[in-house]
Design an enzyme around this catalytic site. Structure first.
Site, PDB file in Angstrom:
ATOM      1  N   LYS A  22       0.831  -1.217   0.000  1.00 14.40           N
ATOM      2  CA  LYS A  22       0.000   0.000   0.000  1.00 14.40           C
ATOM      3  C   LYS A  22       0.861   1.261   0.000  1.00 14.40           C
ATOM      4  O   LYS A  22       0.669   2.161  -0.820  1.00 14.40           O
ATOM      5  CB  LYS A  22      -0.913   0.009   1.234  1.00 14.40           C
ATOM      6  CG  LYS A  22      -1.585   1.365   1.470  1.00 14.40           C
ATOM      7  CD  LYS A  22      -2.469   1.363   2.696  1.00 14.40           C
ATOM      8  CE  LYS A  22      -1.846   1.863   3.958  1.00 14.40           C
ATOM      9  NZ  LYS A  22      -1.839   3.307   4.167  1.00 14.40           N
ATOM     10  N   ASN A  23       1.791   1.326   0.956  1.00 13.94           N
ATOM     11  CA  ASN A  23       2.497   2.602   1.127  1.00 13.94           C
ATOM     12  C   ASN A  23       3.526   2.870   0.026  1.00 13.94           C
ATOM     13  O   ASN A  23       4.008   3.992  -0.100  1.00 13.94           O
ATOM     14  CB  ASN A  23       3.110   2.696   2.529  1.00 13.94           C
ATOM     15  CG  ASN A  23       2.021   2.891   3.583  1.00 13.94           C
ATOM     16  OD1 ASN A  23       0.883   3.247   3.246  1.00 13.94           O
ATOM     17  ND2 ASN A  23       2.343   2.630   4.840  1.00 13.94           N
ATOM     18  N   CYS A 117      -5.412   8.089   8.839  1.00 15.68           N
ATOM     19  CA  CYS A 117      -5.692   7.616  10.199  1.00 15.68           C
ATOM     20  C   CYS A 117      -5.395   8.701  11.229  1.00 15.68           C
ATOM     21  O   CYS A 117      -4.445   9.463  11.068  1.00 15.68           O
ATOM     22  CB  CYS A 117      -4.822   6.394  10.520  1.00 15.68           C
ATOM     23  SG  CYS A 117      -5.270   4.936   9.594  1.00 15.68           S
ATOM     24  N   ARG A 122      -0.321  15.206  12.850  1.00 13.02           N
ATOM     25  CA  ARG A 122       0.360  14.698  11.648  1.00 13.02           C
ATOM     26  C   ARG A 122       0.807  15.900  10.807  1.00 13.02           C
ATOM     27  O   ARG A 122       0.274  16.164   9.733  1.00 13.02           O
ATOM     28  CB  ARG A 122      -0.548  13.742  10.863  1.00 13.02           C
ATOM     29  CG  ARG A 122      -0.889  12.492  11.667  1.00 13.02           C
ATOM     30  CD  ARG A 122      -1.535  11.405  10.846  1.00 13.02           C
ATOM     31  NE  ARG A 122      -0.609  10.739   9.953  1.00 13.02           N
ATOM     32  CZ  ARG A 122      -0.923   9.678   9.204  1.00 13.02           C
ATOM     33  NH1 ARG A 122      -2.127   9.179   9.263  1.00 13.02           N
ATOM     34  NH2 ARG A 122      -0.043   9.124   8.395  1.00 13.02           N
ATOM     35  N   ASP A 308       3.538   0.521  12.209  1.00 13.95           N
ATOM     36  CA  ASP A 308       2.319   0.000  11.574  1.00 13.95           C
ATOM     37  C   ASP A 308       2.031  -1.445  11.957  1.00 13.95           C
ATOM     38  O   ASP A 308       1.030  -2.024  11.517  1.00 13.95           O
ATOM     39  CB  ASP A 308       2.405   0.148  10.038  1.00 13.95           C
ATOM     40  CG  ASP A 308       2.358   1.605   9.612  1.00 13.95           C
ATOM     41  OD1 ASP A 308       2.015   2.468  10.452  1.00 13.95           O
ATOM     42  OD2 ASP A 308       2.682   1.899   8.445  1.00 13.95           O
ATOM     43  N   ARG A 400      -9.113  -0.004   3.658  1.00  8.61           N
ATOM     44  CA  ARG A 400      -8.179   0.966   3.076  1.00  8.61           C
ATOM     45  C   ARG A 400      -6.834   0.302   2.773  1.00  8.61           C
ATOM     46  O   ARG A 400      -6.088   0.779   1.915  1.00  8.61           O
ATOM     47  CB  ARG A 400      -7.928   2.133   4.042  1.00  8.61           C
ATOM     48  CG  ARG A 400      -9.077   3.119   4.144  1.00  8.61           C
ATOM     49  CD  ARG A 400      -8.679   4.319   4.992  1.00  8.61           C
ATOM     50  NE  ARG A 400      -7.296   4.649   4.719  1.00  8.61           N
ATOM     51  CZ  ARG A 400      -6.379   4.931   5.635  1.00  8.61           C
ATOM     52  NH1 ARG A 400      -6.688   4.955   6.902  1.00  8.61           N
ATOM     53  NH2 ARG A 400      -5.148   5.206   5.294  1.00  8.61           N
TER      54      ARG A 400
HETATM   55  C1  EPZ Z   1       3.844   6.928   6.703  1.00 10.39           C
HETATM   56  O1  EPZ Z   1       3.136   8.047   7.242  1.00 10.39           O
HETATM   57  C2  EPZ Z   1       2.822   5.828   6.551  1.00 10.39           C
HETATM   58  N1  EPZ Z   1       1.776   6.281   5.659  1.00 10.39           N
HETATM   59  C3  EPZ Z   1       2.244   5.447   7.910  1.00 10.39           C
HETATM   60  O2  EPZ Z   1       1.446   4.294   7.706  1.00 10.39           O
HETATM   61  C4  EPZ Z   1       3.369   5.069   8.868  1.00 10.39           C
HETATM   62  O3  EPZ Z   1       2.853   4.896  10.155  1.00 10.39           O
HETATM   63  C5  EPZ Z   1       4.446   6.163   8.914  1.00 10.39           C
HETATM   64  O4  EPZ Z   1       4.896   6.494   7.562  1.00 10.39           O
HETATM   65  C6  EPZ Z   1       5.669   5.767   9.707  1.00 10.39           C
HETATM   66  O5  EPZ Z   1       6.231   4.599   9.193  1.00 10.39           O
HETATM   67  C7  EPZ Z   1       1.983   6.273   4.335  1.00 10.39           C
HETATM   68  O6  EPZ Z   1       3.022   5.862   3.844  1.00 10.39           O
HETATM   69  C8  EPZ Z   1       0.852   6.749   3.494  1.00 10.39           C
HETATM   70  P1  EPZ Z   1       6.104  10.079   8.832  1.00 10.39           P
HETATM   71  P2  EPZ Z   1       3.814   9.484   7.242  1.00 10.39           P
HETATM   72  O7  EPZ Z   1       6.191  11.334   8.061  1.00 10.39           O
HETATM   73  O8  EPZ Z   1       4.702   9.612   6.058  1.00 10.39           O
HETATM   74  C9  EPZ Z   1       6.497  13.407  12.321  1.00 10.39           C
HETATM   75  C10 EPZ Z   1      -0.459   2.962   7.801  1.00 10.39           C
HETATM   76  O9  EPZ Z   1      -1.044   2.414   8.742  1.00 10.39           O
HETATM   77  N2  EPZ Z   1       6.476  14.398  11.214  1.00 10.39           N
HETATM   78  O10 EPZ Z   1       7.194   9.076   8.696  1.00 10.39           O
HETATM   79  O11 EPZ Z   1       2.735  10.483   7.386  1.00 10.39           O
HETATM   80  C11 EPZ Z   1       5.140  12.719  12.486  1.00 10.39           C
HETATM   81  O12 EPZ Z   1       4.264  13.481  13.287  1.00 10.39           O
HETATM   82  C12 EPZ Z   1       0.021   4.377   7.924  1.00 10.39           C
HETATM   83  O13 EPZ Z   1      -0.246   2.393   6.710  1.00 10.39           O
HETATM   84  C13 EPZ Z   1       6.623  15.740  11.485  1.00 10.39           C
HETATM   85  O14 EPZ Z   1       6.736  16.163  12.660  1.00 10.39           O
HETATM   86  O15 EPZ Z   1       4.700   9.393   8.554  1.00 10.39           O
HETATM   87  C14 EPZ Z   1       5.555  11.393  13.105  1.00 10.39           C
HETATM   88  O16 EPZ Z   1       5.712  11.578  14.497  1.00 10.39           O
HETATM   89  C15 EPZ Z   1      -0.417   5.024   9.201  1.00 10.39           C
HETATM   90  N3  EPZ Z   1       6.631  16.628  10.445  1.00 10.39           N
HETATM   91  C16 EPZ Z   1       6.936  11.109  12.489  1.00 10.39           C
HETATM   92  O17 EPZ Z   1       7.392  12.368  11.978  1.00 10.39           O
HETATM   93  C17 EPZ Z   1       6.504  16.231   9.158  1.00 10.39           C
HETATM   94  O18 EPZ Z   1       6.528  17.086   8.247  1.00 10.39           O
HETATM   95  C18 EPZ Z   1       6.941  10.103  11.338  1.00 10.39           C
HETATM   96  O19 EPZ Z   1       5.952  10.466  10.378  1.00 10.39           O
HETATM   97  C19 EPZ Z   1       6.355  14.861   8.872  1.00 10.39           C
HETATM   98  C20 EPZ Z   1       6.337  13.959   9.926  1.00 10.39           C
END
Ligand code: EPZ
Length: 431
Positions: A22-23, A117, A122, A308, A400
């Site tokens: 998916k991702n 989610c 986020r 995840d 999803r």
């Molecule tokens: C991706 O989300 C995945 N989603 C998520 O999977 C997954 O949990 C996550 O990566 C971590 O592995 C998709 O790929 C669509 P991040 P993403 O940016 O990219 C902080 C699922 O169940 N952050 O790696 O949105 C954030 O708050 C989903 O399949 C900032 O502060 O996650 C978090 O604490 C749920 N500022 C950490 O970084 C930013 O600009 C990691 O988030 C971006 C992120």
């Protein structure tokens, strides 16, 4: 409103085939916006997030043709719209990849802030920091991320140090940088398998991206990408979810079409808990007969234990002997499922990012609510191992990210049924 009805207690035996990731898919499909020509994308999972992202591309003017169940041809040569429809974008987190792709290709875009989610805050500040370092003006107004290169020309290569390891920011900056003038360097980049997959997709279409899978990624901008064929990697988290299901329910299942290396972080914990995992070339054989042992788990960016998989491993730890400590290292709030587990007899105490799980040996079936995608998957796992009947509602969250979950689990002996209600919700239909 549809539900899953699970009668727990069946051990699982047989084979499950894993779908495309998916991702990776939700980033690779928007990446087709950068390509001049037809991209044939194979091993696409049939899940609602993918349907949505393909629908958004169609709204933008892309020609999307279904070749077969898992293959589409996407031609973005005649995109007419740079503004993404609000109603579609707000339903899916990955709509943020449209910013990087449209900005990189056309020099401007307006994309609604993404949905997805509810895992606590986020933010997208790191994505924006990257676009700004490449010369874009970016502001958030009226619920939109409005980004443009002055004169609507090309972005320029930039150097970006991410303040935290972010999957989304790493991939979005890669997308934006692919057609930029000059070299972009991302430091403290995420290393998840889907980052490497996106780089491989873009490189196979003519991009010049080095270092994906390490914490420094260098992208030398190219003038154009041409069409080609690419096959998405198998879904690490879907595979991990079924591995956890076998651990919880017991039995022996061959999980096929996986990259075992991507599963190492999950396999290691399951083995520590007393589960047998035998790696084969593109499959893992998972077997659990004896009791489960307690373990401590902390989620981290890849190659750490994936966030995840946190709710799914919690479901298994509820059945282990002894007390386990689970620490969420990525998101602020990913324990909303705990109240639902408690309805099934789980003993879990949460304090901030830490959950203490006292194993109870056996859960009991109950009506429960899927509060997000992975929490929903964890509830399925809990239901498979429980005594009695579990009914899970709000399963659109699960759909999803999991293709044909009911069929895959029924195929290995689980007693799980989809109950769908027609419009007036008075007469359920079982399927
Ligand atoms: C991706 O989300 C995945 N989603 C998520 O999977 C997954 O949990 C996550 O990566 C971590 O592995 C998709 O790929 C669509 P991040 P993403 O940016 O990219 C902080 C699922 O169940 N952050 O790696 O949105 C954030 O708050 C989903 O399949 C900032 O502060 O996650 C978090 O604490 C749920 N500022 C950490 O970084 C930013 O600009 C990691 O988030 C971006 C992120």
């Amino acid at each position: 409103m549809s539900k899953y009805q699970i009668r727990g207690g069946n051990r699982l035996h047989g084979t499950i085939e894993i779908s495309g990731a998916k991702n990776a898919a939700v980033a690779i499909i928007p990446a087709a916006l950068l390509v001049d020509g037809v991209c044939r994308i194979e091993n696409i999972p049939q899940i609602s997030d993918v349907t949505l992202i393909l629908q958004i591309l169609r709204e933008l003017g892309a020609d999307v043709r279904t070749v077969n169940r898992t293959t589409v041809d996407v031609d973005c040569s005649h995109i007419r719209n740079r503004q993404v429809p609000y109603e579609l974008a707000r339903k899916i987190r990955a709509s943020y990849y449209l910013v990087g792709a449209l900005l990189g290709r056309f020099g401007w875009t307006e994309v609604p802030l993404p949905g997805g989610c509810d895992l606590g805050g986020r933010p997208v500040d790191q994505h924006i920091k990257g676009f700004v370092a490449m010369g874009a003006d970016v502001e958030v107004r009226s619920g939109l991320i409005c980004a443009q290169v002055p004169g609507r020309g090309r972005l320029a290569g930039g150097q970006i140090y991410l303040d935290m390891v972010s999957v989304g920011a790493t991939m979005n900056i890669m997308l934006a940088a692919t057609l930029a003038n000059g070299m972009t360097i991302i430091e403290n980049a995420a290393k998840e398998p889907h980052i490497v997959d996106l780089a491989n997709f873009l490189n196979s279409m003519g991009a010049n991206i080095m270092g994906a899978g390490t914490d420094v990624i260098k992208i030398r901008g190219v003038s154009r990408l041409r069409g080609g064929t690419y096959s998405i990697i198998p879904d690490q988290i879907e595979a991990g979810t079924y591995m956890a299901a076998v651990a919880a329910a017991g039995g022996e299942v061959l999980i096929k079409n996986v990259i075992p290396k991507h599963l190492d972080c999950i396999t290691a914990k399951l083995v520590e808990m007393g589960v047998d995992v035998e790696e084969q070339d593109d499959a893992v054989l998972v077997r659990r007969d004896g009791p489960l042992r307690r373990v401590n788990v902390k989620t981290m960016p890849y190659p750490g234990f994936p966030t995840d998989m946190q709710p799914q491993i919690a479901a298994v730890l509820c059945l282990a002997r002894g007390t386990s400590v689970l620490t969420e290292g990525v998101w602020d709030s990913r324990y909303r499922y705990v109240d639902e587990f408690r309805r099934m007899g789980a003993r879990i105490q949460v304090d901030g990012k830490v959950a203490v799980i006292e194993g109870v040996g056996c859960l009991t079936g109950a009506p429960i609510h899927a509060c997000d995608l992975r929490a929903g998957a964890a509830m399925v796992i809990a239901g498979l191992s429980a005594q009695g009947v579990t009914e899970i509602d709000a399963i659109y969250h699960i759909e999803r990210g999991y293709e044909t979950l009911v069929e895959k689990l029924s195929g290995v002996g689980a007693d799980i049924r989809l109950i769908s209600y027609p419009e007036d919700e008075s007469q359920p239909q079982v399927g």
